[in-house]
Scaffold this motif. Sequence first.
Motif, short mmCIF file in Angstrom:
data_model
loop_
_atom_site.label_atom_id
_atom_site.label_comp_id
_atom_site.label_asym_id
_atom_site.label_seq_id
_atom_site.Cartn_x
_atom_site.Cartn_y
_atom_site.Cartn_z
N GLY A 141 -59.82 28.56 16.25
CA GLY A 141 -60.57 29.23 17.54
C GLY A 141 -59.95 28.95 18.77
O GLY A 141 -60.46 29.41 19.82
N ARG A 142 -59.42 27.76 18.99
CA ARG A 142 -58.63 27.54 20.32
C ARG A 142 -57.12 28.09 20.16
O ARG A 142 -56.65 28.58 21.29
CB ARG A 142 -58.43 26.02 20.33
N GLU B 280 -56.03 30.63 18.59
CA GLU B 280 -56.16 32.12 19.01
C GLU B 280 -56.11 32.52 20.41
O GLU B 280 -55.58 33.35 20.65
CB GLU B 280 -57.30 32.83 18.55
N PHE B 281 -56.73 31.68 21.20
CA PHE B 281 -56.39 31.93 22.74
C PHE B 281 -55.26 31.77 23.28
O PHE B 281 -54.70 32.75 24.11
CB PHE B 281 -57.50 30.83 23.40
N TYR B 282 -54.43 30.91 22.85
CA TYR B 282 -53.33 30.59 23.43
C TYR B 282 -52.22 31.59 22.96
O TYR B 282 -51.39 32.25 23.61
CB TYR B 282 -52.63 29.25 23.25
N MET B 283 -52.36 31.62 21.61
CA MET B 283 -51.38 32.51 21.07
C MET B 283 -51.31 33.98 21.19
O MET B 283 -50.78 34.73 20.67
CB MET B 283 -51.18 32.16 19.33
N SER B 284 -52.58 34.32 21.68
CA SER B 284 -52.72 35.89 21.86
C SER B 284 -52.33 36.17 23.27
O SER B 284 -52.35 37.45 23.66
CB SER B 284 -54.29 36.18 21.56
N LYS B 285 -51.79 35.13 23.87
CA LYS B 285 -51.17 35.44 25.30
C LYS B 285 -49.67 35.89 25.09
O LYS B 285 -49.08 35.37 24.26
CB LYS B 285 -51.33 34.35 26.09
N PRO B 286 -49.04 36.52 26.19
CA PRO B 286 -47.73 36.96 26.16
C PRO B 286 -46.77 35.75 26.40
O PRO B 286 -46.08 35.82 27.36
CB PRO B 286 -47.45 38.03 27.16
N ILE B 287 -46.79 34.74 25.59
CA ILE B 287 -46.00 33.51 25.62
C ILE B 287 -45.47 33.09 24.31
O ILE B 287 -46.32 33.27 23.41
CB ILE B 287 -46.73 32.71 26.37
N SER B 288 -44.25 32.91 24.03
CA SER B 288 -43.72 32.62 22.85
C SER B 288 -44.27 31.22 22.41
O SER B 288 -44.47 30.45 23.26
CB SER B 288 -42.25 32.81 22.67
N ARG B 289 -44.25 30.71 21.10
CA ARG B 289 -44.75 29.65 20.56
C ARG B 289 -43.81 28.56 21.20
O ARG B 289 -44.46 27.27 21.54
CB ARG B 289 -44.78 29.80 19.15
N PHE C 34 -51.50 30.41 11.87
CA PHE C 34 -52.57 29.86 12.32
C PHE C 34 -53.96 30.77 11.98
O PHE C 34 -53.76 31.95 11.74
CB PHE C 34 -52.73 29.95 13.70
#
Lengths: 309, 265
Positions: B93-94, B96-105, B265
């Motif tokens: 739930g958290r 997804e917020f970070y990883m849906s942004k245009p920034i690589s892991r 995730f």
Amino acid sequence: MQIVETENLTKIYQTGLKKGNIIALDSVGLRIEQGEIFGLLGPNGAGKTTFVKVLLGITRLTSGSVLINGLPPEDSNSRERVGFLPENHRFPPHLTGSGLLLFAGQLHHLPETTIKERSTHLLRLVGMERWGTTKISRYSKGMAQRIGLAQALISDPDLLLLDEPTDGVDPVGKNEIKEVLKRVKSEGKTVLLNSHLLSEVETIADRVAILNRGKVVRVGTVDEFTTRGLRYEIEADIREERLEIPENVGKVIRVTTKLLVVELEHIDGVNAVIDQLRMKRISIKSVQPARISLEQSFMETLSDGEERI
Amino acid sequence: MRGILRDTVIELLDRKIIWVFAVIVVLAVLILLVTDDIGFRFGVGGSGEMDLGQLNEVLGNPILRGFDLFMAFLVFLAVVASAGIFPGMLQRGRTEFYMSKPISRASLLRRKVFAIWVVYGGLVLVSGFLVYLAAGLFHGAFDGSILVLQLLALVSLLIWLSVSILFGVLSRSTVASLMAVLLVWVVEWVLSYREFFKSLTDSSVGNAIIDTVYFIFPKPDEVSDIFLRIASDRTVWDWQPVWTTLAAAFVLFYLSTMIIKRQDF
């Protein structure tokens, strides 16, 4: 132009040796056109959320291909103009609503002035302008959904992915979210909507796909889902008249004193039926294709699938 | 970077950790205030006394050692306080917020590690500096070599973060992350007796294994001792613990990156 394109998309979750693997998505091929609202339907565990997560690169695909705006999900640039509202989200609780929008905008590499302008507009759009300075940890479920929608829109996305967007939202809020989606669509943006609430999808989606056990079992427009082929309902003052339709025209499905339901062999059959009614001096009030709800169509599609299995 | 840094600061303030540090600093300052004079009295063999000069030859400057212990405690607190950050970020739930942004892991991990290091390291440095300032004002114990210990605190924090973050990413559990830190500390302590273990076995293979494990394992305590030697102007004979520990930390960060890149995730 296609904004989302998947081909033979398969996702297998590897679990413990004894449990075996779980096929979450099985050769899914979908194309979502720019500017449409696309509803993704399916029972729990059908693979809807996995599908969205694969599009965003949150979950890795096992085989097949995915393109978002022509880029694979492994490329973080593919998410530059994408907004996402996850299901059961837990946004950082230490942030306020405005803080979340600022953070989301910064993660999208937007300048601070743009973020501030958009935040003011978006907070108003989702009806949260009074709650921007309140911490997310104090929000109700419906408020969190609204702020979640706002953060998904902060990058002015071309593609908006919404996983159960009206979950926990009251009827007024649901209606407001529906209006926001219509507005987003009118701006030429694309929306992929995962929802259990079929009545909502029916009123706003252009096309729908039904996913069951990881497979796409049916794709089509909402009209295709809710109309039943060449079945027509004719509202007329039939009373006790005995009606017979030639076999090459169609057949009577149901007849009451005020309604005649016919299944035609060909679209021209409508005229033949009307002619027959008029010959019997029956007054016709309306003629329309027989419709079922999207929910009914969904249930029928799933039960057809079960029978085949 | 700005967004992640800001988020880390807000999270720090929200979790009230800053107050824990504030209380510790106040207590330390109060102790310094009520102490008339910083005096040290050490007995050698039960009789006799040593002046600070002689003691420095044996143990190093006691003021520095005391300050070193205090800084180590602050670093420990910072590690405990930050251990839940990655498991929190990666919860359902958290994440997804970070990883849906245009920034690589990998970039997300790098930026967050840097933000944690800067923010929590900054907190440790400021706390340490305030206590040092109080010691100077009340007792005139200003000593430039304390700056070396401030640097040590940052290095030490980075080393421990490499452990807590790796296990935080791997297990997505704060408890597992803290247990891993504790385990590394215990293993380091056990390895400090490596010569004793080697004496128990005649096997050259066994000895080689013990030496290899010691060589590749992080040795934050030994690094701390080396910095203390530098701060008290004593000769450092062997730099190996410093560079092998820093190398181990970078390997652990690299592993964290690999794991976060491959996870679903």
